[in-house]
Write a protein that holds these residues in place. Structure first.
Motif, PDB file in Angstrom:
ATOM      1  N   PRO A  90       0.375  -1.271   0.215  1.00 18.10           N
ATOM      2  CA  PRO A  90      -0.320  -0.855  -0.543  1.00 18.10           C
ATOM      3  C   PRO A  90       1.434   1.101   0.362  1.00 18.10           C
ATOM      4  O   PRO A  90       0.233   2.380  -0.630  1.00 18.10           O
ATOM      5  CB  PRO A  90      -1.130  -0.059   1.352  1.00 18.10           C
ATOM      6  N   PHE A  91       2.056   1.569   0.865  1.00 18.38           N
ATOM      7  CA  PHE A  91       2.359   2.859   0.162  1.00 18.38           C
ATOM      8  C   PHE A  91       3.707   3.033  -0.412  1.00 18.38           C
ATOM      9  O   PHE A  91       4.085   4.437  -0.650  1.00 18.38           O
ATOM     10  CB  PHE A  91       4.164   2.167   1.392  1.00 18.38           C
ATOM     11  N   TYR A  93       1.731   1.809  -3.905  1.00 17.50           N
ATOM     12  CA  TYR A  93       0.949   0.893  -4.841  1.00 17.50           C
ATOM     13  C   TYR A  93       0.669   2.351  -5.857  1.00 17.50           C
ATOM     14  O   TYR A  93       0.299   2.392  -6.795  1.00 17.50           O
ATOM     15  CB  TYR A  93       0.057   0.864  -4.041  1.00 17.50           C
ATOM     16  N   ARG A  94       0.245   3.189  -4.697  1.00 17.58           N
ATOM     17  CA  ARG A  94      -0.640   4.553  -5.848  1.00 17.58           C
ATOM     18  C   ARG A  94       0.358   5.771  -6.182  1.00 17.58           C
ATOM     19  O   ARG A  94      -0.330   6.569  -7.098  1.00 17.58           O
ATOM     20  CB  ARG A  94      -1.205   5.076  -4.546  1.00 17.58           C
ATOM     21  N   LEU A 140      -4.725  -7.061   4.926  1.00 16.04           N
ATOM     22  CA  LEU A 140      -3.857  -6.094   4.840  1.00 16.04           C
ATOM     23  C   LEU A 140      -4.029  -4.619   4.306  1.00 16.04           C
ATOM     24  O   LEU A 140      -3.982  -4.289   4.728  1.00 16.04           O
ATOM     25  CB  LEU A 140      -2.151  -6.689   5.608  1.00 16.04           C
ATOM     26  N   TYR A 141      -4.268  -5.033   3.226  1.00 12.67           N
ATOM     27  CA  TYR A 141      -4.301  -4.565   1.842  1.00 12.67           C
ATOM     28  C   TYR A 141      -5.431  -4.126   2.579  1.00 12.67           C
ATOM     29  O   TYR A 141      -5.831  -2.415   2.069  1.00 12.67           O
ATOM     30  CB  TYR A 141      -4.265  -4.780   0.837  1.00 12.67           C
ATOM     31  N   ARG A 142      -6.614  -4.213   2.841  1.00 13.75           N
ATOM     32  CA  ARG A 142      -8.013  -3.993   2.710  1.00 13.75           C
ATOM     33  C   ARG A 142      -8.177  -3.236   3.463  1.00 13.75           C
ATOM     34  O   ARG A 142      -9.256  -1.703   3.292  1.00 13.75           O
ATOM     35  CB  ARG A 142      -8.613  -5.110   2.823  1.00 13.75           C
ATOM     36  N   GLN A 143      -7.055  -2.875   4.746  1.00 15.12           N
ATOM     37  CA  GLN A 143      -7.284  -2.314   6.328  1.00 15.12           C
ATOM     38  C   GLN A 143      -6.400  -0.893   5.361  1.00 15.12           C
ATOM     39  O   GLN A 143      -7.034   0.155   5.703  1.00 15.12           O
ATOM     40  CB  GLN A 143      -6.693  -2.714   6.662  1.00 15.12           C
ATOM     41  N   HIS A 144      -5.451  -0.814   4.511  1.00 16.63           N
ATOM     42  CA  HIS A 144      -4.959   0.087   4.268  1.00 16.63           C
ATOM     43  C   HIS A 144      -5.937   1.196   3.275  1.00 16.63           C
ATOM     44  O   HIS A 144      -6.187   2.320   3.170  1.00 16.63           O
ATOM     45  CB  HIS A 144      -3.520   0.513   3.662  1.00 16.63           C
ATOM     46  N   ARG A 145      -6.436   0.105   2.518  1.00 20.76           N
ATOM     47  CA  ARG A 145      -7.397   0.726   1.242  1.00 20.76           C
ATOM     48  C   ARG A 145      -8.282   1.777   1.941  1.00 20.76           C
ATOM     49  O   ARG A 145      -9.449   2.565   1.204  1.00 20.76           O
ATOM     50  CB  ARG A 145      -7.519  -0.315   0.391  1.00 20.76           C
ATOM     51  N   ARG A 147      -9.098   2.727   5.329  1.00 26.13           N
ATOM     52  CA  ARG A 147      -8.466   4.421   5.664  1.00 26.13           C
ATOM     53  C   ARG A 147      -7.852   5.548   4.287  1.00 26.13           C
ATOM     54  O   ARG A 147      -8.979   6.392   4.120  1.00 26.13           O
ATOM     55  CB  ARG A 147      -7.061   4.081   6.234  1.00 26.13           C
ATOM     56  N   HIS A 148      -7.397   4.801   2.754  1.00 25.88           N
ATOM     57  CA  HIS A 148      -7.253   6.122   1.766  1.00 25.88           C
ATOM     58  C   HIS A 148      -8.312   6.084   1.352  1.00 25.88           C
ATOM     59  O   HIS A 148      -8.835   7.027   0.266  1.00 25.88           O
ATOM     60  CB  HIS A 148      -6.481   4.587   0.968  1.00 25.88           C
TER      61      HIS A 148
END
Length: 192
Positions: A90-91, A93-94, A140-145, A147-148
């Motif tokens: 996530p840190f 990918y965008r 894990l990525y879903r939690q970050h997503r 928030r994003h």
């Protein structure tokens, strides 16, 4: 007055009516504004999430590879999985350019289907471990997503207006048409 719960047939009809009125935007997964234009594919009236289209395309390619090119599927399984897990962090990918994110989503779809080539061999445990890694990474990525996504529209000049923004206007119009039709269907189903 207590309104009875609709029967199965009526619920199915309501779902079909919802699909009828929302299909053009249902699978866009994004607002249809200039800010997200690059993230949505348009096929006539249909708007599709570009990442999902790539992932499903990769799933199909991976399945085809498992069926017709099994040795290749076994060989590329590890590198594809590594690309997905590393490239989708996530840190960063965008910050990838859109074409590389498309490749990552294509690889994601492939990494779901390629382990099928390992089933029925002495490497079936590797297939199970691959799917387990993907599930853990997805969680894990879903939690970050989440928030994003809560801040994805920050800075938009339409964000604090009282009316629906231009990006969701078509979504809302379809839902309004559904609501009108569904209300009439439910009213007609009530015992008179």
């Amino acid at each position: 007055m207590i309104i009875p719960r609709p029967g199965l047939w009526l619920r199915l009809r309501l779902h079909l009516v919802l699909l009828w009125h929302s299909w053009p935007t249902r699978w866009a997964h994004k607002p249809l504004c200039a800010r997200f234009r690059g993230d949505v594919l348009r096929l006539g009236r249909l708007h599709l999430c570009r990442s999902c289209a790539c992932a499903y395309g990769g799933l199909g390619c991976g399945l085809a590879m498992v069926l017709w090119m099994r040795p290749l599927a076994v060989t590329i399984h590890g590198p594809v999985l590594a690309l997905v897990l590393g490239g989708s962090l996530p840190f960063w990918y965008r910050y990838w350019p859109r074409p590389f994110r498309d490749v990552l989503r294509l690889a994601l779809g492939m990494s779901v289907s390629l382990p099928l080539a390992l089933l029925g061999t002495d490497r079936a445990v590797v297939a199970a471990a691959s799917w387990l890694l993907l599930i853990m990474a997805w969680c894990l990525y879903r939690q970050h997503r989440a928030r994003h996504r809560a801040t994805v529209c920050s800075g938009c000049h339409q964000l604090h207006r009282a009316r629906i923004c231009s990006g969701f206007r078509r979504h809302a119009a379809g839902l309004r048409r559904y609501e009108e039709r569904a209300t009439q269907m439910l009213y007609d189903a009530l015992p008179h």
